[in-house]
Scaffold this motif. Sequence first.
Motif, short mmCIF file in Angstrom:
data_model
loop_
_atom_site.label_atom_id
_atom_site.label_comp_id
_atom_site.label_asym_id
_atom_site.label_seq_id
_atom_site.Cartn_x
_atom_site.Cartn_y
_atom_site.Cartn_z
N ALA A 36 -11.97 33.43 -5.18
CA ALA A 36 -10.66 33.37 -5.83
C ALA A 36 -10.44 32.02 -6.50
CB ALA A 36 -9.55 33.65 -4.82
N ALA A 37 -11.10 30.98 -5.97
CA ALA A 37 -10.96 29.63 -6.54
C ALA A 37 -12.05 28.74 -5.96
CB ALA A 37 -9.59 29.04 -6.23
N LEU A 38 -12.31 27.67 -6.69
CA LEU A 38 -13.23 26.63 -6.24
C LEU A 38 -12.41 25.35 -6.16
CD1 LEU A 38 -16.22 25.87 -5.66
CD2 LEU A 38 -16.42 25.34 -8.09
N VAL A 39 -12.49 24.66 -5.04
CA VAL A 39 -11.75 23.41 -4.85
C VAL A 39 -12.76 22.28 -4.78
CG1 VAL A 39 -10.14 22.13 -3.39
CG2 VAL A 39 -9.92 24.62 -3.62
N LEU A 40 -12.62 21.31 -5.69
CA LEU A 40 -13.52 20.16 -5.72
C LEU A 40 -12.77 18.92 -5.26
CD1 LEU A 40 -14.60 22.11 -8.18
CD2 LEU A 40 -16.13 20.19 -8.46
N GLU A 41 -13.37 18.23 -4.29
CA GLU A 41 -12.81 16.99 -3.78
C GLU A 41 -13.77 15.86 -4.12
OE1 GLU A 41 -11.95 17.41 0.39
OE2 GLU A 41 -10.80 19.25 0.07
N HIS A 42 -13.22 14.63 -4.15
CA HIS A 42 -14.05 13.47 -4.46
C HIS A 42 -13.36 12.21 -3.97
CE1 HIS A 42 -11.98 11.50 -8.00
NE2 HIS A 42 -11.22 12.54 -7.73
N TYR A 43 -14.10 11.09 -4.00
CA TYR A 43 -13.53 9.78 -3.71
C TYR A 43 -13.33 9.06 -5.04
CZ TYR A 43 -14.53 10.22 1.27
OH TYR A 43 -14.55 10.63 2.57
N PRO A 44 -12.07 8.89 -5.46
CA PRO A 44 -11.82 8.18 -6.73
C PRO A 44 -12.48 6.81 -6.73
CG PRO A 44 -9.81 9.21 -5.92
CD PRO A 44 -10.83 9.32 -4.81
N GLY A 45 -12.96 6.43 -7.86
CA GLY A 45 -13.68 5.16 -8.00
C GLY A 45 -15.16 5.34 -7.74
N MET A 46 -15.51 5.82 -6.58
CA MET A 46 -16.91 6.05 -6.25
C MET A 46 -17.51 7.12 -7.17
SD MET A 46 -18.68 7.11 -2.64
CE MET A 46 -18.51 8.87 -2.70
N THR A 47 -16.76 8.19 -7.39
CA THR A 47 -17.25 9.28 -8.22
C THR A 47 -17.45 8.83 -9.66
OG1 THR A 47 -16.09 10.85 -6.80
CG2 THR A 47 -16.80 11.63 -8.97
N GLU A 48 -16.48 8.12 -10.21
CA GLU A 48 -16.60 7.64 -11.59
C GLU A 48 -17.81 6.71 -11.74
OE1 GLU A 48 -12.33 8.82 -11.06
OE2 GLU A 48 -13.82 7.81 -9.84
#
Length: 149
Positions: free
Chosen positions: A44-56
């Motif tokens: 029904a959906a995909l939820v993406l999480e990340h650590y701001p700064g590290m991901t960029e």
Amino acid sequence: MARVLVQEACFDLAAEQARLGEGRVDVGGIAAFTGLCRADDGIAALVLEHYPGMTERALEKIAAEAESRWPLTGCTVIHRVGRILPGEPIVLVLAASRHRSAALEACAFLIDWLKTGAPFWKREEFADGGERWVEARASDDAAAARWAG
């Protein structure tokens, strides 16, 4: 220098492509890849999480690697986070170069390395209320490995 964005908002492929190539006489071609959320197995959906700064920083490093391997005149990487519905775009990779082969190869490299080297955590939500975390796939590792060395 590559343009790298991590955002919740949807992106506009045509606008991003125009931003990269419009009015430029040094661009012979722009290769593009847009990844979409699929509705496989009742997702029904995909939820993406990340650590701001590290991901960029990780995405910038991957883009810089592409720029060092191919003669690019521009590069854009946009990756969405948050809740994404089937049919919506997740990721956009654009690689511009004077020649098509460099643009196409760099685009393939970028998406292969993003799949394995970008720090995102993906959770699938199902129509029945269930959910599961997405595990890394050997096929993604194999695709990225072809660019090693």
